[in-house]
Write an enzyme that holds these catalytic residues in place. Structure first.
Site, PDB file in Angstrom:
ATOM      1  N   ASN A  16       0.958  -1.204  -0.096  1.00 39.77           N
ATOM      2  CA  ASN A  16      -0.028  -0.156   0.002  1.00 39.77           C
ATOM      3  C   ASN A  16       0.900   1.200   0.205  1.00 39.77           C
ATOM      4  O   ASN A  16       1.530   1.618   0.915  1.00 39.77           O
ATOM      5  CB  ASN A  16      -0.800   0.054   1.358  1.00 39.77           C
ATOM      6  CG  ASN A  16      -1.456   1.363   1.685  1.00 39.77           C
ATOM      7  OD1 ASN A  16      -1.826   2.017   0.547  1.00 39.77           O
ATOM      8  ND2 ASN A  16      -2.271   1.297   2.679  1.00 39.77           N
ATOM      9  N   LYS A  18       0.061   4.234  -0.412  1.00 41.64           N
ATOM     10  CA  LYS A  18      -0.593   5.410   0.420  1.00 41.64           C
ATOM     11  C   LYS A  18      -0.628   6.721  -0.633  1.00 41.64           C
ATOM     12  O   LYS A  18      -0.471   6.404  -1.960  1.00 41.64           O
ATOM     13  CB  LYS A  18      -0.238   5.841   1.762  1.00 41.64           C
ATOM     14  CG  LYS A  18      -0.065   4.335   2.843  1.00 41.64           C
ATOM     15  CD  LYS A  18       0.128   4.604   4.140  1.00 41.64           C
ATOM     16  CE  LYS A  18      -0.113   3.454   4.787  1.00 41.64           C
ATOM     17  NZ  LYS A  18       0.145   3.434   6.188  1.00 41.64           N
ATOM     18  N   HIS A 108      -9.265   0.625   5.250  1.00 45.56           N
ATOM     19  CA  HIS A 108      -7.953   0.872   5.992  1.00 45.56           C
ATOM     20  C   HIS A 108      -8.153   1.806   7.391  1.00 45.56           C
ATOM     21  O   HIS A 108      -8.939   2.850   7.282  1.00 45.56           O
ATOM     22  CB  HIS A 108      -7.032   1.724   4.985  1.00 45.56           C
ATOM     23  CG  HIS A 108      -5.591   1.622   5.555  1.00 45.56           C
ATOM     24  ND1 HIS A 108      -5.134   2.504   6.365  1.00 45.56           N
ATOM     25  CD2 HIS A 108      -4.609   0.722   5.328  1.00 45.56           C
ATOM     26  CE1 HIS A 108      -3.838   2.402   6.707  1.00 45.56           C
ATOM     27  NE2 HIS A 108      -3.508   1.376   5.935  1.00 45.56           N
ATOM     28  N   GLU A 110      -6.545   4.430   8.374  1.00 45.54           N
ATOM     29  CA  GLU A 110      -6.456   5.752   7.993  1.00 45.54           C
ATOM     30  C   GLU A 110      -7.602   6.266   7.305  1.00 45.54           C
ATOM     31  O   GLU A 110      -8.160   7.459   7.668  1.00 45.54           O
ATOM     32  CB  GLU A 110      -5.202   5.954   7.074  1.00 45.54           C
ATOM     33  CG  GLU A 110      -3.976   5.815   7.926  1.00 45.54           C
ATOM     34  CD  GLU A 110      -2.682   5.660   6.895  1.00 45.54           C
ATOM     35  OE1 GLU A 110      -2.809   5.721   5.623  1.00 45.54           O
ATOM     36  OE2 GLU A 110      -1.864   5.050   7.571  1.00 45.54           O
ATOM     37  N   GLU A 178      -4.915  -5.575  10.572  1.00 42.17           N
ATOM     38  CA  GLU A 178      -3.771  -4.560  10.944  1.00 42.17           C
ATOM     39  C   GLU A 178      -4.381  -3.916  12.401  1.00 42.17           C
ATOM     40  O   GLU A 178      -5.074  -3.049  12.263  1.00 42.17           O
ATOM     41  CB  GLU A 178      -4.080  -3.473   9.830  1.00 42.17           C
ATOM     42  CG  GLU A 178      -3.774  -4.066   8.453  1.00 42.17           C
ATOM     43  CD  GLU A 178      -3.219  -3.111   7.664  1.00 42.17           C
ATOM     44  OE1 GLU A 178      -1.848  -3.316   7.033  1.00 42.17           O
ATOM     45  OE2 GLU A 178      -3.781  -1.843   7.264  1.00 42.17           O
ATOM     46  N   GLY A 184       2.954   1.602  10.937  1.00 43.45           N
ATOM     47  CA  GLY A 184       3.564   2.744  11.167  1.00 43.45           C
ATOM     48  C   GLY A 184       4.373   3.028  12.217  1.00 43.45           C
ATOM     49  O   GLY A 184       5.232   4.027  12.482  1.00 43.45           O
ATOM     50  N   SER A 224       3.861  -2.691  10.283  1.00 42.34           N
ATOM     51  CA  SER A 224       5.272  -2.715  10.657  1.00 42.34           C
ATOM     52  C   SER A 224       6.185  -4.294  10.115  1.00 42.34           C
ATOM     53  O   SER A 224       7.059  -4.616  10.825  1.00 42.34           O
ATOM     54  CB  SER A 224       5.542  -2.464  12.128  1.00 42.34           C
ATOM     55  OG  SER A 224       5.193  -1.126  12.223  1.00 42.34           O
TER      56      SER A 224
END
Ligand code: PEP
Length: 266
Positions: A16, A18, A108, A110, A178, A184, A224
């Site tokens: 991904n 982003k 996701h 985000e 996730e 991240g 990660s």
């Protein structure tokens, strides 16, 4: 120790990007990644590799992959729940299908946190993806607070149940677990933690879509993931691949994740 692969599920390593790499950078990146994997003798039928560029790159990536007959798969990072109409800024599943996307990432963390996507919106997007012959990669995961309050599986399980509300047939879906606290952060879950939640998610698939579909559906771990930790996740029986963020922007690192079967340390 050898990594065993469930013969019913081809592992998938999905990158991904982003909001990184414009369409010119995407062309150079995809070309180098494909060469790198090919030079290393990667068998794309044994481990599938896919990239998820921004919308504006997709046409360029499609043209390159088709012209050079590259074996990389690709998809979009989001899709509208609507087919067409007055939805400024939205991208329809029909458009993504025309660009020959195989996958689309949905829900996701985000999108859920920065764009306020509810479980209902995620479910509508999953239905839209399936309608347009795109395979949804349904992202679920708990925050650190969720983990403390509800334990490891409760939130991802509830999110998956909600996302599957409108799915009635044996659609080709992928689930990505996730944990938000691992995205991240450099602090990945342990393989045992990922396996525990992946097993709970497979049980939800079995309840809602039947045992056969549950047995065929790939469940990815994301958060990660790097070349140095992928093999541990892939040893777990219910983990069928990875959704990779930061490390997917580094060709050598992403290739090393895709080629986890060849790691000397296995
Ligand atoms: C992600 O954003 O889906 C992700 C897994 O990111 P990272 O690999 O950088 O943790």
């Amino acid at each position: 120790m050898a990594v065993t692969i469930n013969p019913r599920r081809t592992p998938l390593i999905a990158g991904n990007w982003k909001m990184n790499l414009d369409h010119l950078q995407a062309i150079a990146f995809v070309q180098k990644l494909a060469w790198n994997l090919k030079d290393a003798g990667h068998d794309f039928t044994a481990v599938e590799a896919a990239v998820f560029p921004p919308f504006t790159d997709l046409r360029s990536v499609q043209t390159l992959i088709s012209a050079d007959k590259l074996q990389l798969a690709y998809g979009a990072q989001d899709v509208s729940e609507h087919d067409s109409g007055a939805y400024t800024g939205e991208i329809s599943g029909a458009f993504l299908s025309q660009l020959e996307c195989r996958y689309v990432i949905i829900g996701h963390s985000e999108r859920r946190t920065l764009h306020g996507e509810s479980d209902a919106v995620v479910a509508a997007k999953v239905a839209a993806a399936i309608k347009h012959n795109l395979s949804p990669i349904i992202c679920v995961g708990e925050t650190a607070e969720d983990l403390e309050t509800h334990g490891p599986s409760a939130v991802p399980v509830a999110q998956l149940r909600a996302a599957l509300a409108g799915v009635s047939n044996a659609a080709d879906i992928v689930v990505a677990y996730e944990p938000v606290w691992a995205i991240g952060s450099g602090q990945a879950a342990t393989p045992e933690q990922a396996e525990q939640v992946a097993a709970a998610l497979r049980a939800v698939l079995s309840e809602t879509l039947g045992q056969d579909v549950a047995g065929k559906t790939r469940i990815l771990y994301g958060g990660s993931v790097k070349g140095s930790n992928i093999a541990g996740f892939m040893r777990e029986p219910n983990v069928d691949g990875a959704l990779v963020g930061g490390a997917s922007l580094d060709i050598a690192e992403f290739s090393s994740i895709v080629r986890y079967q060849k790691h000397v340390a296995l």
